[in-house]
Design an enzyme around this catalytic site. Structure first.
Site, PDB file in Angstrom:
ATOM      1  N   ASP A  22       0.811  -1.221   0.000  1.00  0.00           N
ATOM      2  CA  ASP A  22       0.000   0.000   0.000  1.00  0.00           C
ATOM      3  C   ASP A  22       0.841   1.265   0.000  1.00  0.00           C
ATOM      4  O   ASP A  22       0.662   2.137  -0.849  1.00  0.00           O
ATOM      5  CB  ASP A  22      -0.919   0.055   1.235  1.00  0.00           C
ATOM      6  CG  ASP A  22      -2.011  -0.997   1.168  1.00  0.00           C
ATOM      7  OD1 ASP A  22      -1.932  -1.891   0.302  1.00  0.00           O
ATOM      8  OD2 ASP A  22      -2.940  -0.909   1.995  1.00  0.00           O
ATOM      9  N   ARG A  70      -1.036   5.633  17.632  1.00  0.00           N
ATOM     10  CA  ARG A  70      -1.242   6.642  16.575  1.00  0.00           C
ATOM     11  C   ARG A  70      -0.738   8.028  16.938  1.00  0.00           C
ATOM     12  O   ARG A  70      -0.078   8.678  16.121  1.00  0.00           O
ATOM     13  CB  ARG A  70      -2.723   6.689  16.143  1.00  0.00           C
ATOM     14  CG  ARG A  70      -3.246   5.405  15.481  1.00  0.00           C
ATOM     15  CD  ARG A  70      -2.237   4.745  14.601  1.00  0.00           C
ATOM     16  NE  ARG A  70      -2.753   3.633  13.806  1.00  0.00           N
ATOM     17  CZ  ARG A  70      -1.980   2.762  13.187  1.00  0.00           C
ATOM     18  NH1 ARG A  70      -0.655   2.853  13.287  1.00  0.00           N
ATOM     19  NH2 ARG A  70      -2.502   1.785  12.472  1.00  0.00           N
ATOM     20  N   ASP A  92      -8.088   5.020  12.238  1.00  0.00           N
ATOM     21  CA  ASP A  92      -6.708   5.495  12.189  1.00  0.00           C
ATOM     22  C   ASP A  92      -6.553   6.816  11.437  1.00  0.00           C
ATOM     23  O   ASP A  92      -5.783   7.680  11.832  1.00  0.00           O
ATOM     24  CB  ASP A  92      -5.800   4.416  11.603  1.00  0.00           C
ATOM     25  CG  ASP A  92      -5.681   3.218  12.536  1.00  0.00           C
ATOM     26  OD1 ASP A  92      -5.718   3.428  13.762  1.00  0.00           O
ATOM     27  OD2 ASP A  92      -5.552   2.085  12.055  1.00  0.00           O
ATOM     28  N   SER A 138      -6.193  -7.634   8.190  1.00  0.00           N
ATOM     29  CA  SER A 138      -5.547  -6.347   8.388  1.00  0.00           C
ATOM     30  C   SER A 138      -4.916  -6.408   9.780  1.00  0.00           C
ATOM     31  O   SER A 138      -5.613  -6.571  10.782  1.00  0.00           O
ATOM     32  CB  SER A 138      -6.599  -5.242   8.310  1.00  0.00           C
ATOM     33  OG  SER A 138      -6.047  -4.055   8.810  1.00  0.00           O
TER      34      SER A 138
HETATM   35  N1  ARG Z   1      -9.982  -1.458  15.710  1.00  0.00           N
HETATM   36  C1  ARG Z   1      -8.772  -1.119  16.359  1.00  0.00           C
HETATM   37  C2  ARG Z   1      -8.699   0.359  16.592  1.00  0.00           C
HETATM   38  O1  ARG Z   1      -9.412   1.106  15.961  1.00  0.00           O
HETATM   39  C3  ARG Z   1      -7.567  -1.638  15.608  1.00  0.00           C
HETATM   40  C4  ARG Z   1      -7.282  -0.949  14.317  1.00  0.00           C
HETATM   41  C5  ARG Z   1      -6.156  -1.591  13.596  1.00  0.00           C
HETATM   42  N2  ARG Z   1      -5.685  -0.783  12.507  1.00  0.00           N
HETATM   43  C6  ARG Z   1      -5.278  -1.284  11.342  1.00  0.00           C
HETATM   44  N3  ARG Z   1      -4.928  -0.402  10.441  1.00  0.00           N
HETATM   45  N4  ARG Z   1      -5.240  -2.544  11.096  1.00  0.00           N
HETATM   46  O2  ARG Z   1      -7.928   0.817  17.394  1.00  0.00           O
END
Ligand code: ARG
Length: 399
Positions: free
Chosen positions: A18, A98, A127, A179
């Site tokens: 990506d 993050r 994210d 993911s």
């Molecule tokens: N659902 C979780 C959160 O919002 C994990 C997100 C994981 N992110 C990813 N880009 N795979 O914190």
């Protein structure tokens, strides 16, 4: 878009398909230079050769930052102090990483003379919100580019074709079944077969924890020491945040502790199923609450408990750098001033129990609580309870 509005973009880059495609797409679309930025938050991915790879994809520069210590100390530890659990269940492993990634992203962008900042988060997730709220708070002047919300590449196949067209070096071509997001605190899995919330995860998916059924038949005991609510030692050995968290991950992970399987409410308005492994975090949270149980004033604890879900929500929704977060954290910090002591935790086949707690500043009085007569030292006069209950009950008698 090639109007020259953007000259140099700092891209959060991992070297995967990506972000490699994004790198080239930025150059093609904005006719700009791209600086690749990679944060090491303990994702355990190979970083050797990353700068070469970024440059082969067209980057003018590649900056790698080791953020493991800062992540553990300034983000994970405050979350443990505040017992932060989103919807009572999620330890916030991704949400906590993050803001630290975003903070350094902005710094690197500034240091390398960029006028824009780009990330590879999709338009459906949390994210993108977390990254961009961090950018807004710390560098409102930088233009934000989120390619997933702009371009017309819709699938992995589209990305592969794009990579081929521009001879972008891609290493793994097998489709990833989930993911995945990993750091020092956790690993998360979403998507693929997990999108059916009834479908149990495959055992082969897990990375940081042993299958509880295959965990050792003998329990392990660990002692975690805290100072003002912050973990400072493990089995009597003083350790810094990143090292302590890594050790806690190994110990709890070996016993299958820390798996969570849930459906959560994303900030953007969707429900999503996620599976998480947070072995060390689970252990530290339990130990922390145990030390609090003997060191915190009752009313302070209950006020703090009211703030807990709000604190978790602010982290989850991406408001780490916000005035309300500052306010909540100041209150949480104040609540931790006496949270010093140790807890002993037993780890066994996916479960964990606190089996002991002690503190030099304990508020617990064996003499006061005892069923035995403490004699003259006893300031608790049982007869006083008669009046106490009588007054409490006045309203309830209906007279
Ligand atoms: N659902 C979780 C959160 O919002 C994990 C997100 C994981 N992110 C990813 N880009 N795979 O914190």
């Amino acid at each position: 878009m090639t109007d020259g509005s953007v000259k140099r973009v700092c891209l959060a880059y991992s070297g995967g398909l990506d972000t490699s495609v994004i790198l080239r797409w930025l150059i093609e679309t904005y006719d700009c230079e791209v600086v690749a930025y990679c944060a090491d938050v303990g994702q355990e991915e190979e970083l050797d050769g990353l700068p070469e790879k970024a440059k082969a994809s067209g980057a003018v520069d590649c900056v790698i930052r080791d953020l493991r210590e800062e992540f553990a100390r300034d983000y994970v530890y405050p979350a443990i102090q505040g017992n932060a659990l989103y919807e009572g269940t999620y330890f916030l492993g991704t949400a906590l990483a993050r803001p630290v990634i975003g903070k350094h992203h902005v710094e690197v962008a500034r240091e390398t003379g960029c006028d824009a900042i780009a990330h590879g988060a999709t338009g459906k997730g949390n994210d993108q919100v977390r990254f961009e709220l961090a950018y807004r708070a710390l560098a409102p002047d930088l233009k934000v580019i989120a390619p997933w919300r702009e371009w017309d590449l819709r699938s992995r196949t589209d990305c592969m074709a794009y990579a081929q067209k521009y001879s972008i070096p891609i290493t793994a071509t097998v489709k990833k079944p989930y993911s995945i997001d990993r750091n020092l605190l956790h690993i998360s899995f979403e998507g693929g077969v997990l999108e059916d919330p009834w479908r149990a995860p495959d055992q082969s998916m897990f990375v940081m924890t042993t299958n509880p059924e295959e965990a050792p038949d003998t329990a392990a005991e660990v002692i975690i020491g805290f100072e003002k609510g912050l973990p400072v030692s493990l089995d009597g050995q003083a350790l810094g945040p990143a090292a302590l968290l890594a050790r806690a991950n190994q110990l709890a992970g070996a016993h299958g502790v820390g798996r969570v399987d849930m459906v959560e409410n994303r900030f953007v308005g969707l429900k999503s199923r996620g599976v998480y492994e947070t072995p060390g975090g689970t252990l530290l949270h339990a130990a922390h609450r145990a030390v609090e149980s003997i060191t915190m004033d009752r009313e302070v604890m209950h006020e703090r408990d009211r703030l807990m879900p709000r604190f978790a929500e602010l982290i989850y929704n991406g408001f780490w750098f916000s005035p309300e977060m500052k306010f909540v954290r100041a209150a949480l910090d104040e609540s931790q001033t006496n949270v010093t002591g140790e807890a002993r935790v037993r780890l066994y086949k996916g479960g964990l129990q606190v089996t002991g707690r002690r503190s030099p500043v304990s508020l617990y009085s064996e003499a006061l609580s005892s069923f035995e007569d403490a004699g003259e030292a006893d300031t608790y006069v049982q007869a006083d309870a008669t009046g106490f209950i009588h007054l409490q009950g006045l309203r309830l008698t209906g007279e």
